[in-house]
Design an enzyme around this catalytic site. Sequence first.
Site, PDB file in Angstrom:
ATOM      1  N   CYS A  31      14.325 -23.433 -11.904  1.00 19.17           N
ATOM      2  CA  CYS A  31      13.283 -22.414 -11.956  1.00 19.17           C
ATOM      3  C   CYS A  31      12.016 -22.995 -12.580  1.00 19.17           C
ATOM      4  O   CYS A  31      12.029 -24.062 -13.179  1.00 19.17           O
ATOM      5  CB  CYS A  31      13.760 -21.225 -12.772  1.00 19.17           C
ATOM      6  SG  CYS A  31      15.343 -20.558 -12.222  1.00 19.17           S
ATOM      7  N   ARG A  83       9.584 -25.020  -7.436  1.00 18.89           N
ATOM      8  CA  ARG A  83      10.815 -25.114  -8.220  1.00 18.89           C
ATOM      9  C   ARG A  83      11.717 -23.896  -8.021  1.00 18.89           C
ATOM     10  O   ARG A  83      12.857 -23.871  -8.499  1.00 18.89           O
ATOM     11  CB  ARG A  83      10.476 -25.253  -9.712  1.00 18.89           C
ATOM     12  CG  ARG A  83       9.740 -26.527 -10.058  1.00 18.89           C
ATOM     13  CD  ARG A  83       9.460 -26.572 -11.547  1.00 18.89           C
ATOM     14  NE  ARG A  83      10.706 -26.631 -12.310  1.00 18.89           N
ATOM     15  CZ  ARG A  83      11.303 -27.750 -12.684  1.00 18.89           C
ATOM     16  NH1 ARG A  83      10.792 -28.913 -12.360  1.00 18.89           N
ATOM     17  NH2 ARG A  83      12.417 -27.720 -13.376  1.00 18.89           N
ATOM     18  N   TRP A 143      14.829 -19.506  -9.030  1.00 19.72           N
ATOM     19  CA  TRP A 143      15.784 -19.935  -8.019  1.00 19.72           C
ATOM     20  C   TRP A 143      17.127 -19.385  -8.476  1.00 19.72           C
ATOM     21  O   TRP A 143      17.652 -19.787  -9.513  1.00 19.72           O
ATOM     22  CB  TRP A 143      15.821 -21.458  -7.905  1.00 19.72           C
ATOM     23  CG  TRP A 143      16.689 -21.959  -6.789  1.00 19.72           C
ATOM     24  CD1 TRP A 143      16.342 -22.115  -5.477  1.00 19.72           C
ATOM     25  CD2 TRP A 143      18.058 -22.386  -6.892  1.00 19.72           C
ATOM     26  NE1 TRP A 143      17.409 -22.606  -4.760  1.00 19.72           N
ATOM     27  CE2 TRP A 143      18.473 -22.782  -5.600  1.00 19.72           C
ATOM     28  CE3 TRP A 143      18.969 -22.471  -7.942  1.00 19.72           C
ATOM     29  CZ2 TRP A 143      19.757 -23.246  -5.334  1.00 19.72           C
ATOM     30  CZ3 TRP A 143      20.258 -22.933  -7.687  1.00 19.72           C
ATOM     31  CH2 TRP A 143      20.638 -23.323  -6.386  1.00 19.72           C
ATOM     32  N   ASN A 169      15.489 -21.415 -17.799  1.00 16.82           N
ATOM     33  CA  ASN A 169      15.910 -22.270 -16.699  1.00 16.82           C
ATOM     34  C   ASN A 169      17.192 -22.954 -17.137  1.00 16.82           C
ATOM     35  O   ASN A 169      17.247 -23.535 -18.217  1.00 16.82           O
ATOM     36  CB  ASN A 169      14.833 -23.312 -16.379  1.00 16.82           C
ATOM     37  CG  ASN A 169      15.219 -24.192 -15.206  1.00 16.82           C
ATOM     38  OD1 ASN A 169      16.099 -23.849 -14.423  1.00 16.82           O
ATOM     39  ND2 ASN A 169      14.561 -25.334 -15.064  1.00 16.82           N
ATOM     40  N   GLY A 170      18.224 -22.885 -16.296  1.00 15.25           N
ATOM     41  CA  GLY A 170      19.502 -23.487 -16.662  1.00 15.25           C
ATOM     42  C   GLY A 170      20.631 -22.510 -16.416  1.00 15.25           C
ATOM     43  O   GLY A 170      20.466 -21.463 -15.788  1.00 15.25           O
ATOM     44  N   GLU A 194      18.871 -39.712   6.467  1.00 15.39           N
ATOM     45  CA  GLU A 194      17.672 -39.092   5.907  1.00 15.39           C
ATOM     46  C   GLU A 194      16.934 -38.276   6.967  1.00 15.39           C
ATOM     47  O   GLU A 194      16.436 -37.179   6.678  1.00 15.39           O
ATOM     48  CB  GLU A 194      16.758 -40.168   5.320  1.00 15.39           C
ATOM     49  CG  GLU A 194      15.428 -39.662   4.782  1.00 15.39           C
ATOM     50  CD  GLU A 194      15.557 -38.687   3.631  1.00 15.39           C
ATOM     51  OE1 GLU A 194      14.535 -38.075   3.272  1.00 15.39           O
ATOM     52  OE2 GLU A 194      16.674 -38.516   3.090  1.00 15.39           O
ATOM     53  N   LYS A 226      16.223 -34.241   6.601  1.00 12.55           N
ATOM     54  CA  LYS A 226      14.897 -33.647   6.685  1.00 12.55           C
ATOM     55  C   LYS A 226      14.863 -32.506   7.699  1.00 12.55           C
ATOM     56  O   LYS A 226      14.279 -31.456   7.451  1.00 12.55           O
ATOM     57  CB  LYS A 226      13.850 -34.709   7.062  1.00 12.55           C
ATOM     58  CG  LYS A 226      13.471 -35.636   5.945  1.00 12.55           C
ATOM     59  CD  LYS A 226      12.705 -34.899   4.857  1.00 12.55           C
ATOM     60  CE  LYS A 226      12.861 -35.572   3.510  1.00 12.55           C
ATOM     61  NZ  LYS A 226      14.159 -35.384   2.878  1.00 12.55           N
ATOM     62  N   GLU A 239      16.772 -29.495   6.239  1.00 13.08           N
ATOM     63  CA  GLU A 239      16.132 -28.870   5.082  1.00 13.08           C
ATOM     64  C   GLU A 239      15.044 -27.886   5.462  1.00 13.08           C
ATOM     65  O   GLU A 239      14.938 -26.812   4.863  1.00 13.08           O
ATOM     66  CB  GLU A 239      15.509 -29.948   4.180  1.00 13.08           C
ATOM     67  CG  GLU A 239      16.481 -30.723   3.331  1.00 13.08           C
ATOM     68  CD  GLU A 239      15.760 -31.751   2.485  1.00 13.08           C
ATOM     69  OE1 GLU A 239      15.968 -31.753   1.257  1.00 13.08           O
ATOM     70  OE2 GLU A 239      14.982 -32.547   3.039  1.00 13.08           O
ATOM     71  N   HIS A 242      33.946 -42.217  17.775  1.00 13.14           N
ATOM     72  CA  HIS A 242      35.180 -41.786  17.118  1.00 13.14           C
ATOM     73  C   HIS A 242      35.152 -40.295  16.821  1.00 13.14           C
ATOM     74  O   HIS A 242      35.485 -39.861  15.716  1.00 13.14           O
ATOM     75  CB  HIS A 242      35.407 -42.601  15.849  1.00 13.14           C
ATOM     76  CG  HIS A 242      35.533 -44.066  16.113  1.00 13.14           C
ATOM     77  ND1 HIS A 242      36.702 -44.647  16.555  1.00 13.14           N
ATOM     78  CD2 HIS A 242      34.616 -45.066  16.043  1.00 13.14           C
ATOM     79  CE1 HIS A 242      36.504 -45.943  16.719  1.00 13.14           C
ATOM     80  NE2 HIS A 242      35.248 -46.230  16.428  1.00 13.14           N
ATOM     81  N   LYS A 256      12.843 -27.794  -5.641  1.00 14.81           N
ATOM     82  CA  LYS A 256      12.500 -29.207  -5.688  1.00 14.81           C
ATOM     83  C   LYS A 256      13.424 -30.023  -6.585  1.00 14.81           C
ATOM     84  O   LYS A 256      13.904 -31.079  -6.203  1.00 14.81           O
ATOM     85  CB  LYS A 256      11.048 -29.353  -6.175  1.00 14.81           C
ATOM     86  CG  LYS A 256      10.544 -30.791  -6.222  1.00 14.81           C
ATOM     87  CD  LYS A 256      10.500 -31.398  -4.847  1.00 14.81           C
ATOM     88  CE  LYS A 256       9.973 -32.812  -4.856  1.00 14.81           C
ATOM     89  NZ  LYS A 256      10.095 -33.450  -3.535  1.00 14.81           N
TER      90      LYS A 256
END
Length: 622
Positions: A2, A27, A75, A101-102, A495, A499, A502, A518, A617
């Site tokens: 957050c 955030r 968040w 935050n936490g 990656e 992307k 996301e 396979h 983030k």
Amino acid sequence: MCGIVAYLGDKQAQSILIEGLKRLEYRGYDSAGLAISDGQEIHLTRAAGRITVLEQNIQDKGRLHGTLGIAHTRWATHGKPTTENAHPHFDCTGKIALVHNGIIENFSTLKKWLIEKGATFSSQTDSEVLANLIGHFYNNPSETQAENDNLAGRFEKAVRLALHEVVGTYGITVICQDHPDLMIAARRGSPLVLGLGDNEFVVASDAAAIVQHTTQAIYLGDNEMAVITRQGFRTTTIDNVPVARQTEQIEYSLDAIELDGFEHFMAKEIFEQPQTLASCLSGRIDLTEGQIHLGGIASLSRDLVRAHRIVINACGTAWHAGLVAEYLFEQLAQIPVEVDYASEFRYRNPIIEEGTVQIVISQSGETIDTLAALREAKERGALTLGVVNSVGSTIARETDAGIYLHVGPEIGVASTKAFTGQLAVLTMMALYVARRRHMSQHTLAEYVTALNQIPQQIKSILTQSDMIRDVAHTYSDRENWLFLGRGYQFPVALEGALKLKEISYIHAEGLPAAEMKHGPIALITPQMPVVFCVPKSSQYEKVISNVEEVKARGGKIIAVATEGDKLIHNYADHVFTVPDTHEELQPLLTVVPLQLLAYHAAVARGHDVDKPRNLAKSVTVE
């Protein structure tokens, strides 16, 4: 994860808090709120949704007046993203307001105890438990306080007592109705920085919310708190032991966190990469002497050269950079490497024998799982090195040594310039060690020259953005994609898939190209886009065979290939080109078209690129 911002000074707090929240919205953006003291009462406004909704609520209710306030953008962890669960939270008396935050891991036990003591709750959050716990100690001084404690001292002690009772992580800022000239901040596991302005103080979870007001900052360490008044501040441990914290200069300007004409921060950060990589390389590659200078790890170069094994820990995009580093260190420096998800490393029994070097990679330097992996390896005797972007971050402070990316603040949730910065730093580290083990000076000089060309080469790749946009629009309605590569290009494929997932919410899978046979080859249909990373390399012919297998089954082939490669055009429906370079440096180039592809696909689908759903983030909670 957050965002926290708080203000104490001479100015009206509301506009400062709102502006700070906007700079921290990456955030978390499930809900937001602020609480401002007018000297008599603390006034609260909260809203589910984005900060614009909060602004509208304030406009409807009328301006909040006061020069002391706290604010938060959330968040969600405990409790759905509703107005009731939005921060700030009050204790049940309405005197104490807190942003957090936490995660408080023992919140259910504490909540049960507080209810037995008469506390009431209006949210499902663990954070409200902490507010009520502080309130309990503050409002019941006979249980814990000395007779001669004054009110301000009682409030400070109540915060300390409450923090001793919680298990978990926190970054908090707390104010009390009785003390309109006092603010307390504390942290364990979640970052907090105190900005020192002219007769004003700004506390935030990220320097982005501070830089508009001051470039002078103090970064709180774990289990530390700051007691802030209008006259000044003092820093102590949670146990009230004084701590001397050095004032540091925030290394970037306000311009670095502005859009600068771009529609999204992600686009800006993709197009900044020629400049950010030049900054990352500056002072570290010496073209005249053909050398690499890494002052951050120079004192430990002998230990690095003698390393028996390297363990790399990271999460998400940084983990993909670690996979590239595995190839680099084993190929160039001939040191065995193990790459582990940080979240897995901390919960198994990792073997750390003598001669083990750990490298932890984190853009923010605050990623909770990576930090825990670092502490586990240090406990077992490993030499620890950090590759981080944020100066003053916890990982930067706790590793034995390390290297900053120097790519500037990254605001877009989907990492781009930090990834290429990580690749550049890890490449320089591998070459630095390789030269000291067995690599000739002539060979190193060739790599240094090639590295120096990378920023300009990326600039040429970016000119293909419009063409990549057209391809993205063509396939943006397809819900399943494959990304394939071999060798150094396998992590790039991972990656690229990440992307796309996301920010466009398209299901995408990254695989070694040979593994397609396979199982995943069963997914290929004439409607499926398959992205191949196929630059000219030692495995080029092998990848071409894999391309042919997809083409035979009707898949739509999008290739990232080396300029001048005519063969690939016989197979691919679309080709994005990158300049030729050493195979070890190719990931720095081949990832850029994939960043653009994901960005344009997300825009085509109408998504908020910088604020993808369910993501934030910096992951500072487990």
